[in-house]
Design an enzyme around this catalytic site. Structure first.
Site, PDB file in Angstrom:
ATOM      1  N   ASP A 172      47.741 -63.941 -71.097  1.00 46.15           N
ATOM      2  CA  ASP A 172      47.593 -62.844 -70.144  1.00 46.15           C
ATOM      3  C   ASP A 172      48.886 -62.561 -69.405  1.00 46.15           C
ATOM      4  OD1 ASP A 172      45.054 -61.612 -70.178  1.00 46.15           O
ATOM      5  OD2 ASP A 172      44.129 -63.331 -69.205  1.00 46.15           O
ATOM      6  N   ILE A 173      49.436 -63.583 -68.769  1.00 51.31           N
ATOM      7  CA  ILE A 173      50.642 -63.376 -67.968  1.00 51.31           C
ATOM      8  C   ILE A 173      51.822 -63.035 -68.861  1.00 51.31           C
ATOM      9  CG2 ILE A 173      52.257 -64.442 -66.357  1.00 51.31           C
ATOM     10  CD1 ILE A 173      49.570 -63.771 -65.112  1.00 51.31           C
TER      11      ILE A 173
END
Length: 396
Positions: A172-173
């Site tokens: 995600d990041i």
């Protein structure tokens, strides 16, 4: 004289939820962009109600930590009035970020093919689990699936342990960061040419892009890499070590440091041991190496070893919990926790800015918005009639 933030005057439409999209847009907002978060009426971003514990208000701390420096408008994108409002907003936007299932916004009449006609310089960034193309494109994609399906989980944990994911959402990041990098590159290009473009960012691709050491290991040896706990594939010793009161991390990751370590520990016998004479031999005898070093490390506590190694130029550090890391002298000096104002919660903690700019440091200009807090304001700025849109079902 105060200099404007680098992205001052840049307008971003944030049509995203949960993590990768909102985080990417928050980074743009931290740098000065006017980020307009477009959310479903009633519920808003799914993350507003996440995390399993409640604050004073309806919004979770997770939402509050990924949505500062934004304005929120609540629009029903399934209504003609809501869709038309987005099209009007897109006419003056520089960037649009969305993370719906591939094709979802296109089916609503808000795809890149439509919006580039009203604004050719628009940079339209789509974030998804597996990208806009390929046989897995239509699958729902979350960080866990990306970690599992890219090989990341295959090298996480210890040998022969059950599957383990990274403790932080690397897909995600990572995707948020890659999306920001590509979006800003496309925005610079649009400034120069007047032509925007479509950016396709995927959690799958981003997680795979992190696998530099692992894929080099595989391509170089022909053997798929396996979990190594805290060890490193390229050098040894470089890992957590047991001592008399727990564990610490250290790295004698070149031959010079290896000799220094053995001399410091008064383990010159290890320098004469053929199993440990080179980096390659130490890698091939990783467990025996750890066992030998821990015989000595277990004679003293972690604080002793961390300081002793550091005093002699050998990298080392304690293994800290999040409270310990944020409360450490260095965490405080780097400003990694900041308390920001919120209209319902009062002062709330946020993770500090991960990079520091000397001339135009990032700022918290806006609190994480309440759902629909700026709907009237933003629409009227665009010359739209709020009351008329309400009557046409744009907000319900």
């Amino acid at each position: 004289m105060t200099r404007p933030l680098p992205l001052a005057g840049v307008r971003v439409l944030d049509i995203s939820q949960v993590m990768a999209g909102p985080y990417a847009c928050m980074l743009l907002g931290d740098l000065g962009a006017d980020v307009i978060k477009i959310e479903p009426p009633g519920t808003g971003d799914q993350t507003r109600g996440s995390m399993g514990f409640k604050m004073k208000g309806a919004d979770s701390l997770g939402f509050i930590n990924m949505n500062r420096n934004k304005r929120s408008i609540a629009l029903n994108l399934k209504s003609d009035a809501g869709r038309n409002a987005v099209i009007e907003l897109a006419k003056t936007a520089d960037i649009l970020v969305e993370n719906y299932r591939p094709g979802a916004l296109k089916r609503l009449g808000l795809g890149y093919d439509v919006l580039k006609e009203v604004n050719p310089r628009l940079v339209y960034t789509s974030i998804s689990g597996f990208g806009q193309t390929g046989p897995w494109a239509d699958r729902p994609g979350f960080d866990l699936m990306a970690q599992a399906m890219t090989g990341v989980m295959s090298v996480t944990g210890y040998p022969d342990s059950p599957p383990v994911k990274c403790g932080v959402p690397v897909a995600d990041i990572g995707c948020a960061l890659f999306a920001v990098y590509a979006t800003l590159a496309a925005y610079i290009g649009a400034k120069n040419t007047g032509q925007g473009q479509y950016v396709d960012a995927a959690l799958f691709d981003s997680a795979m892009a992190f696998s530099v050491w692992d894929t080099c290991d595989w391509w170089g040896t022909g053997k798929p890499p396996v979990p190594l706990g805290t060890s490193n594939k390229m050098t040894a010793p470089y890992q957590a070590m047991a001592c008399s009161d727990g564990h610490f991390v250290m790295g004698a990751n070149n031959q010079k440091l290896w000799v220094q370590l053995c001399t410091l520990m008064r383990r010159e016998d290890l320098l004469q041991d053929a199993r440990f004479s080179t980096i390659a031999s130490r890698l091939n005898n990783r467990q025996a190496l750890q066992d030998e070093l821990e015989k000595t490390f277990k004679q003293h506590p972690k604080d002793y070893w961390v300081q002793t190694l550091l005093d002699n130029g050998i990298p080392a550090g304690p293994i800290l919990s999040y409270p310990e890391a944020f409360d450490s002298e260095h965490g405080k000096a780097r400003g990694m926790r900041m308390d920001i104002d919120h209209p319902v919660e009062g002062k709330v903690p946020n993770i500090g800015f991960a990079v520091k700019l000397s001339g135009t440091p990032q700022q918290v200009r806006r609190h994480p918005p309440l759902l629909g807090e700026h709907t009237r304001e933003v629409l009227e700025e665009a010359g739209l009639d709020y009351e008329q849109l309400a009557g046409e079902g744009a907000f319900s």
